[in-house]
Design a protein around this motif. Structure first.
Motif, PDB file in Angstrom:
ATOM      1  N   TYR A  76     -23.305  23.623  63.746  1.00 22.84           N
ATOM      2  CA  TYR A  76     -23.595  22.480  64.619  1.00 22.84           C
ATOM      3  C   TYR A  76     -25.099  22.384  64.794  1.00 22.84           C
ATOM      4  N   ARG A  77     -25.694  21.362  64.182  1.00 18.57           N
ATOM      5  CA  ARG A  77     -27.151  21.229  64.190  1.00 18.57           C
ATOM      6  C   ARG A  77     -27.529  19.762  64.334  1.00 18.57           C
ATOM      7  N   ILE A  78     -28.481  19.470  65.234  1.00 15.09           N
ATOM      8  CA  ILE A  78     -29.007  18.121  65.427  1.00 15.09           C
ATOM      9  C   ILE A  78     -30.494  18.161  65.089  1.00 15.09           C
ATOM     10  N   PRO A  79     -30.909  17.614  63.960  1.00 12.70           N
ATOM     11  CA  PRO A  79     -32.320  17.689  63.555  1.00 12.70           C
ATOM     12  C   PRO A  79     -33.244  17.124  64.639  1.00 12.70           C
ATOM     13  N   THR A  80     -34.346  17.826  64.878  1.00 12.29           N
ATOM     14  CA  THR A  80     -35.264  17.441  65.943  1.00 12.29           C
ATOM     15  C   THR A  80     -36.696  17.477  65.430  1.00 12.29           C
ATOM     16  N   ASN A 188     -35.401  24.437  64.512  1.00  6.66           N
ATOM     17  CA  ASN A 188     -34.316  23.667  63.902  1.00  6.66           C
ATOM     18  C   ASN A 188     -33.351  24.541  63.107  1.00  6.66           C
ATOM     19  N   VAL A 189     -33.750  25.761  62.777  1.00  6.27           N
ATOM     20  CA  VAL A 189     -32.911  26.576  61.896  1.00  6.27           C
ATOM     21  C   VAL A 189     -32.290  27.780  62.604  1.00  6.27           C
ATOM     22  N   ILE A 199     -32.560  23.714  68.090  1.00  8.20           N
ATOM     23  CA  ILE A 199     -32.795  23.385  69.493  1.00  8.20           C
ATOM     24  C   ILE A 199     -32.124  22.080  69.908  1.00  8.20           C
ATOM     25  N   GLY A 200     -32.001  21.131  68.981  1.00 10.18           N
ATOM     26  CA  GLY A 200     -31.341  19.877  69.329  1.00 10.18           C
ATOM     27  C   GLY A 200     -29.889  20.100  69.717  1.00 10.18           C
TER      28      GLY A 200
END
Length: 715
Positions: A76-80, A188-189, A199-200
């Motif tokens: 689960y990752r939201i690019p920031t 981000n990783v 972090i997003g």
């Protein structure tokens, strides 16, 4: 520890420091030995992997209007972007992980020597990796080698070679990226536990906010977690998380980024994470919810069958806009539940809807009385009831469509021509083991059958009348005339592709090693000559084999499209993480029967709602539109189906027993239940499901006529 031991360790560290320094300068001054040479051989490839292997992102699945219905992901990752991360988060991380981040050039030599001396004297083990080095390590672990235990182990092994490679890549990165870019890339990783990466995603999952809006204590909690996410998980270990957060606040004070009084005030605050675990969407189609889950599952199955890997689907960060019409999906679900309660055990009622067309057959709804989900006690299932070959008992007389089409193609009859429909019939072409039938050879008996009821059918009728009233004998006779091979081929051509490729026992994959022909042969061969019987099984036209409701709906779409078959697609478009269109495999449309034949068969099937077996259901629904229809019921009323279409929409409704297929079904007031002596027919619950949904879906749309028949297929 003896003084001599300490001296030797100190000397060893001096040598190690020399190797590290020389290793950093390797591109300029050349090699320094085996360790440096090995590092040089792999550092370029590792740098390339960092540049070319993108981080896993969340794939979004939407309806046809672009509304999100599900997310698919491994991480689960939201690019920031750097500008979307506030200073509180940046300084919290720098203060606790790399205080001299803004001063060094990828490797903190002062920190490295300090840590080495501390570790050598037996004091607490200290790390010396900078945030840039940690970014390299985390990228290798969480991105490049995700799912590769050996690769992940190598990416974090305590060895000189690994440290050397990591440091050299860090120095390279510092020459190509700004400090702000490196910090954002790290954030981000990195992992924050529970499949939450970056972090997003962490800001959303832990505090239901964005990185721009994180408060100081929130930022301190997240910054503290990166050291050991499972140990500092605020839900699993709130005391550890609190202590770690407070440590970060102290480090921010030491780094002069936070006033001591503010730190003490923040320490008194609760952790403030969302209750009952992280606020993140489900990682698979269960997130689509009870109504949309079956459609989402078909999207996944469709793409995996057509060339996309599951890894790519779950990590590619695609936006998949589907063909699902939210109103049609909702009305289909409502109508399916109106006929069979979702909590009714061992009874499924499905409705599949496909939009006809000569260039695409778009699936607009896949619904069931059952909810999509993992809790069977709540009437849920994750089995793809509407789209899979899930109705093991069969669709009954709906399969007479294929016999009629094969006979029309060979001009054995026409839609207005008379066909034989005797009350009973004994076929000498198709044999059986029915000892109550006439014997046609040693241990061989005729395949004998009769029509439902007494005195309902005459000795002959037109094919159009037969399609509306469904006499069994007439279609077995047509099957003899057309030949089993032609009938089976017609079923495949018109749309039963996966169905005919599945086995005849349970609709699953064919198992060539199984000695039972029902499992080892596809239906296409098993029911044909030389498969399970010398001349084939005449019962095929009575719909006794496992069936996909979606494919049955697509048969009606093929006929309503002038004989053009297209794959029933759930995909409108796919764009990648950069917003660019992504090509995907899809079978090409085919003209599978002449347009005149298809149009004539449409006319042949146009009387079911006015003079045939679905008349009562149509009348009760107040139906007035021109349409095609065909009902089907299997032996002992174990399952039933209704395939139908208007020019704007084609569909199929099926009611069957998904768990234990043995026995009948009884149609009652607002529900269908398993029973010994069934009274179910295609003109009951299945037809009512179709009419109930279509009245609502087509409300306000124009009434369109059916195409005219072709004289070549009339007599």
């Amino acid at each position: 520890m003896r003084k001599t031991d300490g001296l030797f360790k100190l000397l060893g560290l001096c040598v190690l420091a020399g190797i590290l320094v020389a290793g950093m300068l390797f591109p300029v001054v050349g090699g320094i030995g085996v360790a440096s040479n090995k590092a040089s051989e792999t550092v370029d490839s590792m740098s390339a992997e960092l540049a070319t292997v993108p981080p896993p992102l969340v794939t979004k699945v939407t309806d046809s209007a672009g509304n999100l219905i599900a997310t698919l992901y491994d991480q689960y990752r939201i690019p920031t972007a750097p500008s979307q991360i506030n200073d509180a988060m940046k300084w919290a991380l720098i203060s606790v992980e790399d205080r001299r981040f803004l001063e060094h050039h990828g490797v903190d030599w002062k920190g490295t020597i300090r840590a080495a001396l501390s570790n050598s004297t037996g004091a607490d083990t200290q790390g010396a990796s900078t945030l840039t080095q940690q970014y390299v390590k985390n990228y290798l672990i969480n991105v490049v080698y995700r799912g590769d235990a050996i690769g992940q182990q190598k990416a974090q092994e305590q060895s000189v070679a690994r440290k050397l490679k990591e440091a050299r890549i860090a120095i390279q990165l510092e020459t190509k990226m700004t400090k702000d870019q490196i910090l954002a890339s790290y954030l981000n990783v990195v992992e924050f536990s529970r499949k939450i990466y970056g972090i997003g995603a962490a800001a959303q999952a832990y505090f239901n906010t964005t990185p721009e809006k994180l408060t100081v204590p929130q930022a301190a909690l997240l910054a503290g977690m990166v050291n050991n996410p499972p140990v500092f998980d605020p839900w699993g270990h709130p005391e550890n998380a609190t202590q770690r957060r407070n440590l970060v606040l102290d480090r921010m004070v030491d780094n002069r980024k936070l006033a001591p009084a503010d730190a003490e005030r923040f320490k008194a605050e609760p952790l403030g994470v969302v209750p009952d675990g992280p606020a993140k969407s489900a990682a698979n189609c269960t997130g689509a919810g009870p109504e949309n889950g079956f459609f989402c599952q078909y999207v996944e199955d469709y793409l995996l069958t057509n060339g996309m890997s599951k890894t790519d689907l779950y990590t590619g960060g695609y936006t998949i806009r589907t063909t699902m019409d939210q109103n049609a999906q909702h009305q289909a679900k409502v109508s399916a539940e109106a006929q069979v309660k979702k909590t009714q055990k061992n009874v499924a009622n499905t409705l599949s809807l496909v939009r006809p067309g000569k260039d695409r057959h778009e699936v607009v709804a896949l619904a069931a009385n059952k909810d999509y989900g993992p809790d069977a006690s709540k009437g849920q299932t994750t089995y793809a009831l509407p789209s899979d070959v899930s109705n093991v008992t069969g669709a009954g007389s709906d399969y007479k469509i294929f016999t009629a089409a094969a006979a029309l193609e060979q001009h054995k009859t026409g839609i207005f021509a008379q066909i034989q429909t005797p009350q009973s019939y004994a076929s000498k072409v198709f044999t059986s083991d029915q000892r109550n039938c006439p014997q046609v050879g040693l241990g061989t008996y005729a395949y004998c059958l009769s029509n439902y009821g007494e005195g309902i059918y005459g000795a002959s009728m037109t094919l159009q009348q037969a399609l509306a009233t469904s006499p069994n004998t007439g279609f077995v006779i047509l099957e003899e005339q057309a030949g089993m091979t032609a009938v089976l081929d017609m079923a495949r051509r018109l749309g039963m592709r996966n169905t005919m490729a599945s086995n005849s026992a349970n609709g699953g994959p064919v198992d060539p090693a199984n000695k039972d022909l029902r499992y080892s042969l596809p239906q296409q061969k098993y029911y044909g000559p030389g498969g399970g019987s010398k001349n084939g099984f005449g019962s095929f036209t009575l719909g006794v084999s496992p069936t996909s409701g979606l494919e049955l709906a697509n048969v009606a779409a093929t006929l309503m499209s002038g004989g053009v078959w297209c794959p029933p697609t759930p995909i409108a478009s796919i764009t990648d993480r950069d917003g660019k269109p992504k090509a995907f495999q899809e079978a090409k449309c085919e003209q599978v029967v002449p347009e005149g034949l298809a149009n004539s068969l449409v006319v042949g099937m146009s009387k079911d709602d006015t003079e045939g077996t679905s008349h009562a259901a149509a009348q009760a629904a107040g139906w007035t539109r021109p349409m095609i229809g065909k009902t089907g019921t299997t032996q002992e009323s174990g399952s039933a189906a209704f395939v139908a279409a208007v020019p704007q929409m084609a569909g199929a409704a099926m009611v069957f027993r998904p768990d234990n297929p043995v026995g009948g079904l009884c149609d009652g007031a607002g529900n269908v239940t398993p029973c010994a002596d069934g009274n179910m027919f295609g003109g009951k619950a299945p037809a009512r499901t179709w009419f109930g949904a279509m009245n609502a879906i087509l409300a306000g749309q124009p009434v369109l006529p059916l195409p005219p028949s072709d004289p070549a297929y009339e007599h």
